[in-house]
Design a protein around this motif. Sequence first.
Motif, PDB file in Angstrom:
ATOM      1  N   LEU A  12       4.266   5.043   0.381  1.00 57.23           N
ATOM      2  CA  LEU A  12       4.773   4.986   1.750  1.00 57.23           C
ATOM      3  C   LEU A  12       4.120   3.848   2.530  1.00 57.23           C
ATOM      4  CD1 LEU A  12       4.900   8.823   2.399  1.00 57.23           C
ATOM      5  CD2 LEU A  12       6.860   7.275   2.314  1.00 57.23           C
ATOM      6  N   LYS A  13       2.969   3.387   2.010  1.00 61.74           N
ATOM      7  CA  LYS A  13       2.282   2.291   2.695  1.00 61.74           C
ATOM      8  C   LYS A  13       2.769   0.933   2.205  1.00 61.74           C
ATOM      9  CE  LYS A  13      -1.987   4.877   3.276  1.00 61.74           C
ATOM     10  NZ  LYS A  13      -3.370   4.999   2.831  1.00 61.74           N
ATOM     11  N   ALA A  14       3.705   0.921   1.267  1.00 62.56           N
ATOM     12  CA  ALA A  14       4.151  -0.361   0.707  1.00 62.56           C
ATOM     13  C   ALA A  14       4.892  -1.158   1.754  1.00 62.56           C
ATOM     14  CB  ALA A  14       5.046  -0.118  -0.501  1.00 62.56           C
ATOM     15  N   PRO A  15       4.777  -2.501   1.734  1.00 61.50           N
ATOM     16  CA  PRO A  15       5.378  -3.340   2.765  1.00 61.50           C
ATOM     17  C   PRO A  15       6.914  -3.346   2.712  1.00 61.50           C
ATOM     18  CG  PRO A  15       4.325  -4.688   1.067  1.00 61.50           C
ATOM     19  CD  PRO A  15       3.959  -3.289   0.789  1.00 61.50           C
ATOM     20  N   SER A  16       7.520  -3.192   1.520  1.00 63.36           N
ATOM     21  CA  SER A  16       8.983  -3.260   1.463  1.00 63.36           C
ATOM     22  C   SER A  16       9.492  -2.507   0.246  1.00 63.36           C
ATOM     23  CB  SER A  16       9.427  -4.722   1.340  1.00 63.36           C
ATOM     24  OG  SER A  16       9.036  -5.219   0.069  1.00 63.36           O
ATOM     25  N   LYS A  17      10.830  -2.283   0.224  1.00 64.62           N
ATOM     26  CA  LYS A  17      11.416  -1.605  -0.945  1.00 64.62           C
ATOM     27  C   LYS A  17      11.268  -2.469  -2.190  1.00 64.62           C
ATOM     28  CE  LYS A  17      14.756   1.163   1.514  1.00 64.62           C
ATOM     29  NZ  LYS A  17      16.160   1.400   1.867  1.00 64.62           N
ATOM     30  N   ASP A  18      11.393  -3.782  -2.008  1.00 60.58           N
ATOM     31  CA  ASP A  18      11.253  -4.676  -3.158  1.00 60.58           C
ATOM     32  C   ASP A  18       9.865  -4.606  -3.761  1.00 60.58           C
ATOM     33  OD1 ASP A  18      13.522  -7.271  -1.998  1.00 60.58           O
ATOM     34  OD2 ASP A  18      13.804  -5.606  -3.404  1.00 60.58           O
ATOM     35  N   ALA A  19       8.868  -4.425  -2.898  1.00 61.88           N
ATOM     36  CA  ALA A  19       7.499  -4.306  -3.399  1.00 61.88           C
ATOM     37  C   ALA A  19       7.377  -3.071  -4.281  1.00 61.88           C
ATOM     38  CB  ALA A  19       6.509  -4.239  -2.243  1.00 61.88           C
ATOM     39  N   VAL A  20       8.039  -1.991  -3.864  1.00 57.96           N
ATOM     40  CA  VAL A  20       8.011  -0.750  -4.650  1.00 57.96           C
ATOM     41  C   VAL A  20       8.703  -0.979  -5.990  1.00 57.96           C
ATOM     42  CG1 VAL A  20       8.779   1.640  -4.768  1.00 57.96           C
ATOM     43  CG2 VAL A  20       7.993   0.710  -2.597  1.00 57.96           C
ATOM     44  N   ARG A  21       9.851  -1.647  -5.902  1.00 58.09           N
ATOM     45  CA  ARG A  21      10.629  -1.943  -7.116  1.00 58.09           C
ATOM     46  C   ARG A  21       9.782  -2.719  -8.114  1.00 58.09           C
ATOM     47  NH1 ARG A  21      15.205  -3.226  -4.591  1.00 58.09           N
ATOM     48  NH2 ARG A  21      16.278  -1.318  -5.162  1.00 58.09           N
ATOM     49  N   GLN A  22       9.154  -3.777  -7.607  1.00 57.48           N
ATOM     50  CA  GLN A  22       8.306  -4.643  -8.424  1.00 57.48           C
ATOM     51  C   GLN A  22       7.199  -3.838  -9.084  1.00 57.48           C
ATOM     52  OE1 GLN A  22       8.456  -7.880  -8.933  1.00 57.48           O
ATOM     53  NE2 GLN A  22       6.411  -8.729  -9.158  1.00 57.48           N
ATOM     54  N   LEU A  23       6.566  -2.989  -8.280  1.00 55.39           N
ATOM     55  CA  LEU A  23       5.440  -2.215  -8.794  1.00 55.39           C
ATOM     56  C   LEU A  23       5.891  -1.242  -9.876  1.00 55.39           C
ATOM     57  CD1 LEU A  23       2.425  -2.019  -8.447  1.00 55.39           C
ATOM     58  CD2 LEU A  23       2.771  -0.216  -6.762  1.00 55.39           C
ATOM     59  N   CYS A  24       7.061  -0.632  -9.686  1.00 50.95           N
ATOM     60  CA  CYS A  24       7.589   0.291 -10.697  1.00 50.95           C
ATOM     61  C   CYS A  24       7.747  -0.423 -12.029  1.00 50.95           C
ATOM     62  CB  CYS A  24       8.956   0.835 -10.280  1.00 50.95           C
ATOM     63  SG  CYS A  24       8.852   2.123  -9.055  1.00 50.95           S
ATOM     64  N   GLN A  25       8.358  -1.612 -11.970  1.00 50.90           N
ATOM     65  CA  GLN A  25       8.588  -2.348 -13.213  1.00 50.90           C
ATOM     66  C   GLN A  25       7.275  -2.718 -13.879  1.00 50.90           C
ATOM     67  OE1 GLN A  25      11.110  -5.356 -11.658  1.00 50.90           O
ATOM     68  NE2 GLN A  25      12.982  -4.293 -12.257  1.00 50.90           N
ATOM     69  N   GLU A  26       6.320  -3.183 -13.079  1.00 55.65           N
ATOM     70  CA  GLU A  26       5.042  -3.569 -13.670  1.00 55.65           C
ATOM     71  C   GLU A  26       4.331  -2.367 -14.277  1.00 55.65           C
ATOM     72  OE1 GLU A  26       2.952  -5.631 -10.624  1.00 55.65           O
ATOM     73  OE2 GLU A  26       4.061  -7.499 -10.966  1.00 55.65           O
ATOM     74  N   CYS A  27       4.433  -1.229 -13.612  1.00 60.32           N
ATOM     75  CA  CYS A  27       3.740  -0.045 -14.118  1.00 60.32           C
ATOM     76  C   CYS A  27       4.367   0.471 -15.401  1.00 60.32           C
ATOM     77  CB  CYS A  27       3.734   1.074 -13.078  1.00 60.32           C
ATOM     78  SG  CYS A  27       2.602   0.729 -11.737  1.00 60.32           S
ATOM     79  N   PHE A  28       5.679   0.366 -15.516  1.00 60.24           N
ATOM     80  CA  PHE A  28       6.306   0.808 -16.774  1.00 60.24           C
ATOM     81  C   PHE A  28       5.875  -0.086 -17.927  1.00 60.24           C
ATOM     82  CE2 PHE A  28       9.051   2.721 -19.734  1.00 60.24           C
ATOM     83  CZ  PHE A  28       9.518   1.697 -20.535  1.00 60.24           C
ATOM     84  N   CYS A  29       5.962  -1.413 -17.686  1.00 58.80           N
ATOM     85  CA  CYS A  29       5.715  -2.376 -18.761  1.00 58.80           C
ATOM     86  C   CYS A  29       4.265  -2.418 -19.206  1.00 58.80           C
ATOM     87  CB  CYS A  29       6.104  -3.788 -18.328  1.00 58.80           C
ATOM     88  SG  CYS A  29       7.844  -3.894 -17.974  1.00 58.80           S
ATOM     89  N   SER A  30       3.361  -2.051 -18.300  1.00 64.61           N
ATOM     90  CA  SER A  30       1.944  -2.214 -18.628  1.00 64.61           C
ATOM     91  C   SER A  30       1.486  -1.140 -19.612  1.00 64.61           C
ATOM     92  CB  SER A  30       1.147  -2.129 -17.336  1.00 64.61           C
ATOM     93  OG  SER A  30      -0.211  -1.957 -17.622  1.00 64.61           O
ATOM     94  N   ALA A  49      -3.882  -2.369 -11.006  1.00 68.75           N
ATOM     95  CA  ALA A  49      -4.252  -1.686  -9.766  1.00 68.75           C
ATOM     96  C   ALA A  49      -4.996  -2.637  -8.836  1.00 68.75           C
ATOM     97  CB  ALA A  49      -5.111  -0.462 -10.067  1.00 68.75           C
ATOM     98  N   GLN A  50      -5.893  -3.412  -9.415  1.00 66.54           N
ATOM     99  CA  GLN A  50      -6.669  -4.351  -8.592  1.00 66.54           C
ATOM    100  C   GLN A  50      -5.766  -5.365  -7.924  1.00 66.54           C
ATOM    101  OE1 GLN A  50      -9.514  -6.005 -11.284  1.00 66.54           O
ATOM    102  NE2 GLN A  50     -11.005  -4.368 -10.932  1.00 66.54           N
ATOM    103  N   ARG A  51      -4.740  -5.823  -8.658  1.00 70.21           N
ATOM    104  CA  ARG A  51      -3.827  -6.806  -8.074  1.00 70.21           C
ATOM    105  C   ARG A  51      -2.975  -6.157  -6.989  1.00 70.21           C
ATOM    106  NH1 ARG A  51      -2.879  -8.183 -13.440  1.00 70.21           N
ATOM    107  NH2 ARG A  51      -0.832  -7.231 -13.403  1.00 70.21           N
ATOM    108  N   ALA A  52      -2.641  -4.889  -7.162  1.00 68.70           N
ATOM    109  CA  ALA A  52      -1.742  -4.220  -6.213  1.00 68.70           C
ATOM    110  C   ALA A  52      -2.454  -3.842  -4.920  1.00 68.70           C
ATOM    111  CB  ALA A  52      -1.157  -2.974  -6.855  1.00 68.70           C
ATOM    112  N   CYS A  53      -3.770  -3.675  -5.041  1.00 65.74           N
ATOM    113  CA  CYS A  53      -4.591  -3.196  -3.911  1.00 65.74           C
ATOM    114  C   CYS A  53      -4.338  -3.886  -2.572  1.00 65.74           C
ATOM    115  CB  CYS A  53      -6.065  -3.376  -4.299  1.00 65.74           C
ATOM    116  SG  CYS A  53      -7.045  -1.963  -3.870  1.00 65.74           S
ATOM    117  N   PRO A  54      -4.512  -5.207  -2.479  1.00 64.00           N
ATOM    118  CA  PRO A  54      -4.380  -5.882  -1.184  1.00 64.00           C
ATOM    119  C   PRO A  54      -2.992  -5.654  -0.576  1.00 64.00           C
ATOM    120  CG  PRO A  54      -4.800  -7.484  -2.966  1.00 64.00           C
ATOM    121  CD  PRO A  54      -4.913  -6.143  -3.552  1.00 64.00           C
ATOM    122  N   GLY A  55      -1.937  -5.729  -1.401  1.00 68.15           N
ATOM    123  CA  GLY A  55      -0.578  -5.579  -0.868  1.00 68.15           C
ATOM    124  C   GLY A  55      -0.334  -4.226  -0.218  1.00 68.15           C
TER     125      GLY A  55
END
Lengths: 198, 187
Positions: A16-34, A43-49
């Motif tokens: 809910l703290k994510a800046p945009s829907k696209d940011a959520v989308r991006q994170l979902c894809q990265e989390c699946f692939c990782s 997680a460290q890269r996602a932290c600041p955003g």
Amino acid sequence: MAALRDGDFAALQILLKAPSKDAVRQLCQECFCSPPAALGPLAQRACPGLAVSAEEAEQLVSALHNLTRHVVFRGLTRAEDILCLFPENFHQNLKNLLTKIILENISAWRNEAQASQISLPRLVDMDWRVDIKTSSDSIVRMAVPTCLLQLKIQEDAALCGNNPVVSALTVELSKETLDTMLEGLGRIRDQLSAVANK
Amino acid sequence: AADKIRLIPQDFFAELCEQIIQHLNHKIPGVNTAELCQRIQTSGVDINIGDLAKVANTLSFLFSTAARNNLSTEELVTTLGSGISTLPKHAVQVIRHVWNEQGKAIAVSEDAGNTATVGQFVDMKWKLGVAMSSDTCRSLKYPYVTVTLTVADPSGQITDKSFEMTIPQFKNFFSQFKEMASVLETV
């Protein structure tokens, strides 16, 4: 193997703290692939955003990984089935957004899971050439057709990570051996048709 | 290689020499070192396949050189020369016996088949399977073809190479082979 844990859905609400829907989308894809081992750095890269603590970022990334992998594992393809996974009190809009993102990606993710499962080495390329042997140190004159085949075989991708090992196998075939091979391949083709018709 | 030869029991050593002579005579496509190594290991002898391969190569070179130069048994034994004192007695006996029986028969090859600079195809085994489930997808139903090619490399050692193909890859594989066969017909 990803199993959904109790704390996962609580962690997901951090989105809910994510800046945009696209940011959520991006994170979902990265989390699946990782793979699980790479979730820490992700997680460290996602932290600041997300403007969250390192610990919260880790929990979120892990939860998203588990959720996406779980959906692929169960083979869920309908919105209702995915919506059912969430607990009653989960934030409605976030639930709908996540379901939508998952549905968009599900078939690409499933293909990726199939492609990266454990397997024997895979054939990646095949080159061939037909020669005529005209002469050698033991026979001055001849006209023997022969076939040279080069198969490029890649070792199990899961074992090699980002540096797949490809080995080349070069084989010579005479007309007889080629016919033997064709016979064998023809049988496979017949079996495939028989199985496909069932 | 002499100290490795020492490790090999006499009957296996004789079998190895037999296979090498038969390979040189084009009766068999190659020496099945992997299989022989496994049997030697099962009998309790600790030898690895690399060492056995080296021994096979050395013996192959010895026999083929002797054939090319038409050596008699005594001449062959003399060629072993200073090496003879390091070779175990039973090995020299086996070499002498095998050469006596079959060495003369190794024809200086008139057949076009042995101009090998690449591996020779020996056999193909296959399997058609369906992956039902995996840790990433509970219900996979993914068909695939597994192939094992048996190849004799230029030195005569037989090895197996296994790999998997998807169904589209297999169809392409098959059509390439049909193409190769038709070119071989018409060339």
